[in-house]
Every structure is written in C-alpha cells, then in structure tokens.
Design a protein around this motif. Structure first.
Motif, PDB file in Angstrom:
ATOM      1  N   ARG A 178       0.816  -1.176  -0.081  1.00  0.00           N
ATOM      2  CA  ARG A 178      -0.132   0.011  -0.231  1.00  0.00           C
ATOM      3  C   ARG A 178       0.727   1.269  -0.091  1.00  0.00           C
ATOM      4  O   ARG A 178       0.410   2.267  -0.586  1.00  0.00           O
ATOM      5  CB  ARG A 178      -0.889  -0.017   1.238  1.00  0.00           C
ATOM      6  N   ALA A 179       1.989   1.294   0.714  1.00  0.00           N
ATOM      7  CA  ALA A 179       2.914   2.189   0.633  1.00  0.00           C
ATOM      8  C   ALA A 179       3.532   2.854  -0.580  1.00  0.00           C
ATOM      9  O   ALA A 179       3.538   3.784  -1.037  1.00  0.00           O
ATOM     10  CB  ALA A 179       4.014   2.116   1.696  1.00  0.00           C
ATOM     11  N   ASP A 180       3.957   1.571  -1.319  1.00  0.00           N
ATOM     12  CA  ASP A 180       4.325   1.494  -2.902  1.00  0.00           C
ATOM     13  C   ASP A 180       3.186   2.286  -3.650  1.00  0.00           C
ATOM     14  O   ASP A 180       3.405   3.122  -4.352  1.00  0.00           O
ATOM     15  CB  ASP A 180       4.828   0.434  -3.449  1.00  0.00           C
ATOM     16  N   VAL A 181       1.984   1.651  -3.560  1.00  0.00           N
ATOM     17  CA  VAL A 181       0.898   2.182  -4.379  1.00  0.00           C
ATOM     18  C   VAL A 181       0.734   3.926  -4.354  1.00  0.00           C
ATOM     19  O   VAL A 181       0.399   4.576  -5.002  1.00  0.00           O
ATOM     20  CB  VAL A 181      -0.520   1.407  -4.032  1.00  0.00           C
ATOM     21  N   ALA A 182       0.596   4.207  -2.724  1.00  0.00           N
ATOM     22  CA  ALA A 182       0.475   5.594  -2.426  1.00  0.00           C
ATOM     23  C   ALA A 182       1.636   6.359  -2.891  1.00  0.00           C
ATOM     24  O   ALA A 182       1.224   7.405  -3.766  1.00  0.00           O
ATOM     25  CB  ALA A 182       0.273   5.679  -0.818  1.00  0.00           C
ATOM     26  N   ARG A 183       2.718   5.858  -3.165  1.00  0.00           N
ATOM     27  CA  ARG A 183       4.001   6.617  -3.606  1.00  0.00           C
ATOM     28  C   ARG A 183       3.482   6.885  -4.985  1.00  0.00           C
ATOM     29  O   ARG A 183       3.833   8.031  -5.894  1.00  0.00           O
ATOM     30  CB  ARG A 183       5.229   5.765  -3.394  1.00  0.00           C
ATOM     31  N   LEU A 184       3.209   5.624  -5.766  1.00  0.00           N
ATOM     32  CA  LEU A 184       2.782   5.705  -7.221  1.00  0.00           C
ATOM     33  C   LEU A 184       1.858   6.838  -7.474  1.00  0.00           C
ATOM     34  O   LEU A 184       1.729   7.571  -8.296  1.00  0.00           O
ATOM     35  CB  LEU A 184       2.532   4.264  -7.690  1.00  0.00           C
ATOM     36  N   TYR A 185       0.729   6.869  -6.596  1.00  0.00           N
ATOM     37  CA  TYR A 185      -0.362   7.671  -6.757  1.00  0.00           C
ATOM     38  C   TYR A 185       0.026   9.189  -6.656  1.00  0.00           C
ATOM     39  O   TYR A 185      -0.244  10.110  -7.486  1.00  0.00           O
ATOM     40  CB  TYR A 185      -1.546   7.300  -5.934  1.00  0.00           C
ATOM     41  N   ARG A 186       0.917   9.550  -5.594  1.00  0.00           N
ATOM     42  CA  ARG A 186       1.464  10.793  -5.551  1.00  0.00           C
ATOM     43  C   ARG A 186       2.235  11.302  -6.892  1.00  0.00           C
ATOM     44  O   ARG A 186       2.091  12.361  -7.161  1.00  0.00           O
ATOM     45  CB  ARG A 186       2.544  10.885  -4.084  1.00  0.00           C
ATOM     46  N   GLU A 187       3.181  10.299  -7.336  1.00  0.00           N
ATOM     47  CA  GLU A 187       3.930  10.679  -8.295  1.00  0.00           C
ATOM     48  C   GLU A 187       3.220  10.752  -9.626  1.00  0.00           C
ATOM     49  O   GLU A 187       3.168  11.556 -10.610  1.00  0.00           O
ATOM     50  CB  GLU A 187       5.116   9.552  -8.809  1.00  0.00           C
ATOM     51  N   ALA A 188       2.012   9.994  -9.838  1.00  0.00           N
ATOM     52  CA  ALA A 188       1.096  10.197 -10.805  1.00  0.00           C
ATOM     53  C   ALA A 188       0.371  11.793 -10.732  1.00  0.00           C
ATOM     54  O   ALA A 188       0.107  12.129 -11.737  1.00  0.00           O
ATOM     55  CB  ALA A 188       0.100   9.046 -10.880  1.00  0.00           C
ATOM     56  N   GLU A 189      -0.002  11.841  -9.439  1.00  0.00           N
ATOM     57  CA  GLU A 189      -0.610  13.261  -9.156  1.00  0.00           C
ATOM     58  C   GLU A 189       0.125  14.459  -9.699  1.00  0.00           C
ATOM     59  O   GLU A 189      -0.368  15.605 -10.353  1.00  0.00           O
ATOM     60  CB  GLU A 189      -0.978  13.172  -8.005  1.00  0.00           C
ATOM     61  N   ALA A 190       1.499  14.417  -9.387  1.00  0.00           N
ATOM     62  CA  ALA A 190       2.344  15.340  -9.537  1.00  0.00           C
ATOM     63  C   ALA A 190       2.289  15.406 -11.174  1.00  0.00           C
ATOM     64  O   ALA A 190       2.628  16.468 -11.574  1.00  0.00           O
ATOM     65  CB  ALA A 190       3.740  15.174  -9.122  1.00  0.00           C
ATOM     66  N   ALA A 191       2.585  14.212 -12.039  1.00  0.00           N
ATOM     67  CA  ALA A 191       2.659  14.367 -13.261  1.00  0.00           C
ATOM     68  C   ALA A 191       1.394  14.905 -13.993  1.00  0.00           C
ATOM     69  O   ALA A 191       1.429  15.467 -14.928  1.00  0.00           O
ATOM     70  CB  ALA A 191       2.892  12.979 -13.773  1.00  0.00           C
ATOM     71  N   THR A 192       0.056  14.542 -13.316  1.00  0.00           N
ATOM     72  CA  THR A 192      -1.293  15.018 -13.629  1.00  0.00           C
ATOM     73  C   THR A 192      -1.001  16.748 -13.568  1.00  0.00           C
ATOM     74  O   THR A 192      -1.898  17.036 -14.653  1.00  0.00           O
ATOM     75  CB  THR A 192      -2.092  14.499 -12.700  1.00  0.00           C
ATOM     76  N   GLU A 193      -0.579  17.286 -12.619  1.00  0.00           N
ATOM     77  CA  GLU A 193      -0.716  18.408 -12.450  1.00  0.00           C
ATOM     78  C   GLU A 193       0.240  19.204 -13.527  1.00  0.00           C
ATOM     79  O   GLU A 193      -0.073  20.247 -14.209  1.00  0.00           O
ATOM     80  CB  GLU A 193      -0.239  19.128 -11.080  1.00  0.00           C
TER      81      GLU A 193
END
Length: 344
Positions: free
Chosen positions: A48-63
């Motif tokens: 879950r920590a890895d998934v959360a990290r991926l989501y944060r990175e995806a969100e930064a790329a989304t912005e």
C-alpha cells in the motif's frame, strides 16, 4: 559425441538460470512494480505504501499535464486569433490591390503625352490645367495606395511569423502532454497491478483513521455559515454535493474530478475563475496560516504543491484523493501540509 551433447545440455540449463536471474533483477529494478511483485514476503502495508507513492507521483505528473494542457489551449487560441487576423489583413490587401489596379488602368488609358505638349495642343487650356491638377491628386492617391499595399504585406508577414511561433509552441506542448500522459498511465497501471494482489478491503491507500466521508455525513449549511464570504460558502456547498464522485485524472467535472479540477469547479460554481493547476491555485489568493483556516480556503500538500483540497472546518477538507477513492472528507493530517490560500 555423447559427451558433447551433455555439455550442450548443461550450457543450456546455465543460460536459462542466468536469464531467470536477469529477469528477476530487471523486475526488481523497475520503479513501478518490481519490488512488490518480485518479493512475495512484502506485507500489505508495504504494498500500500508503494501504491500511495505511485499515486503521488502520478498526481504530480497530472498537475504537469494540466499545466501543459492549459498552455496548449492558450497557444491554440492565440494561433486561431492570428489566423483570423491574417484573413482580415488579406481581405484588405486584396481591396488595396484592386484599387491600385484601377488607377493604373485609368492612367494607361489616358495615354502618355508630355504634359507641356498636351497643354499646348489643348483647345481648352483651363480645362486641361484643371485635369492636370486632378491627375496630380490621383498620383498622390496612387502613392498612398501603394503604401497601403506595402503596409498590408508587412503586417501579413509579421502575422505569419507569429503564427509560426505559436505553431511551434503548440507542437511542443502536445509532445509534452504525451510525455506526461505516458508517465501518468504507467504509474497508475503499476498501482493497479499492485492493488490487484491485495484483498479488496485492503486496497484503500489512505490512512486507516481517515474519515471516509459521504453525502450523509451531515448538511453543509453549518460549515458554509462559517465561510469568510458568499463565494467561499458556495464553493464549499458545491464540494459537499460532489462527495462520492470518482477521481479521474485531468477531469474538472461535473461528474468526475482530479484534485485541482474539483477546486476549480467548486469556485467556478461561485463565479470565481481559478487556474487549472495546484501550483497556479496556490497563488490565486491571499496566503493564510494553518491556524487561521476558514471553510472555503484552499489547502495544499507536499513540497511540490502537488495536491489540493477545500477546507471545511474542524481540521478537515473535501478533496479528490486518487483513483482508489472517490471525492471525500479527510483529515488535513493525512498528508504533509504545504500551505493555504484564501480566495476572495
């Protein structure tokens, strides 16, 4: 001969072993899902920590994607305006050319005698002199029209140059959009693969203490009453009404949102135009301290200002978290707080 065959068999087995080890090493080296998939001993919390990290990175790329898209749309709008202005200039150029052609044709039909000789031969010298004065004025008009044509040609060339610049900018922005799109989809796909290995009840990547939040958590009226103004109150009411809507990257409503898209849509409903990105939104109002927060304030998270929510009081916000969770109420403490802005 038999010994030779045995040697080949051993070599083949060794190659397969090396290949297997190499593939495992490549899987472990990948930044998306290698570690979690290669090591079955990882706990659900680690996954879950890895998934959360991926989501944060995806969100930064989304912005970054949202910012590039905003700039691409601005370049497209400027290019369209330049094309329209070029068309208008061309129409005026054609009119000037036609007028110039009419003057030239009239002079050609008038003949080419020397003015002094035409005066001497004229049966009406006074009339000829009046005609000569008119011809002089016509010549001045012709010179003016030639100047107009030159000016129009210069303006069209300038517009063509500006249009080339905007076309190059638009092409560059589109390439940037595609790069960010690939980054986002890659990280989200990796997160989905990791989540698929967890039981359904363990797939929410947020903290266990996070308020789940839904439309039945209570009316928005007590919260909006504490907002600093009617626009903030309207934005809060809109956000409450969108609780439960899905997260979709790049979406600005009305049925799905990413984090900055929800904030933009909420304030748009109140008649306020906000920038599309988190790093634009943080500068769209007056900065306020966390201790001074009021409902409707924009709250930002992470050092890169990659996430935003709408504060609703009591240490909570409404935000669009990530693809694993819909728009919801959440505690400000679930992410590293980076700052807040009050939109007037």
């Amino acid at each position: 001969m038999a010994a030779h065959r045995r040697t080949r068999k051993r070599t083949s087995g060794t190659a397969r072993t090396v290949l297997t080890v190499a593939l495992a090493g490549a899987a472990a080296a990948t930044g998306f899902d290698g570690p979690a998939l290669a090591d079955p001993r990882r706990t659900p919390e680690q996954v879950r920590a890895d998934v959360a990290r991926l989501y944060r990175e995806a969100e930064a790329a989304t912005e970054q994607y949202n910012g590039a898209k905003e700039k691409a749309e601005a370049a497209r709008h400027r290019l369209r305006g330049l094309q329209d202005e070029t068309a208008r200039r061309r129409a005026r150029l054609n009119e000037a050319r036609e007028a110039l052609g009419s003057v030239a044709a009239a002079q050609y039909r008038g003949g080419g005698l020397d003015p002094a000789l035409r005066l001497a031969l004229s049966e009406d010298p006074d009339g000829y002199l009046r005609g000569a004065a008119l011809a002089e004025r016509v010549g001045s008009l012709q010179n003016a029209r030639v100047g107009q044509v030159r000016t129009q040609l210069g303006e069209i060339e300038r517009l063509r140059g500006a249009a080339r610049v905007e076309t190059e900018s638009l092409t560059s922005r589109r390439a940037e959009l595609e790069r960010h799109r690939k980054t986002i989809t890659g990280k989200l796909n990796a997160a989905r693969r990791l989540l698929s290995g967890l039981p359904a009840e363990r797939r929410d990547t947020g903290q266990a203490s996070r308020p789940s939040g839904n439309a039945g958590d209570g009316p928005a009226a007590p919260v909006t009453a504490r907002a600093p103004g009617p626009r903030a109150a309207e934005a809060v009411a809109y956000a409450y009404g969108k609780i439960g809507s899905p997260y979709v990257w790049g979406a600005t409503g009305p049925d799905a949102f990413d984090c900055s898209g929800l904030v933009q849509a909420a304030y748009r409903s109140a008649g306020v135009s906000l920038p599309r990105t988190t790093y634009g939104q943080i500068d769209a109002g007056r900065r306020v301290a966390r201790s001074e927060l009021l409902p409707g304030d924009l709250v930002f998270f992470y050092s890169g200002i990659s996430h935003v929510g709408i504060y609703v009081g009591d240490g909570r916000m409404i935000h669009a978290p990530n693809p694993s969770a819909p728009v919801r109420l959440a505690s400000l403490d679930e992410m590293p707080f980076a700052g807040a802005t009050r939109v007037s």
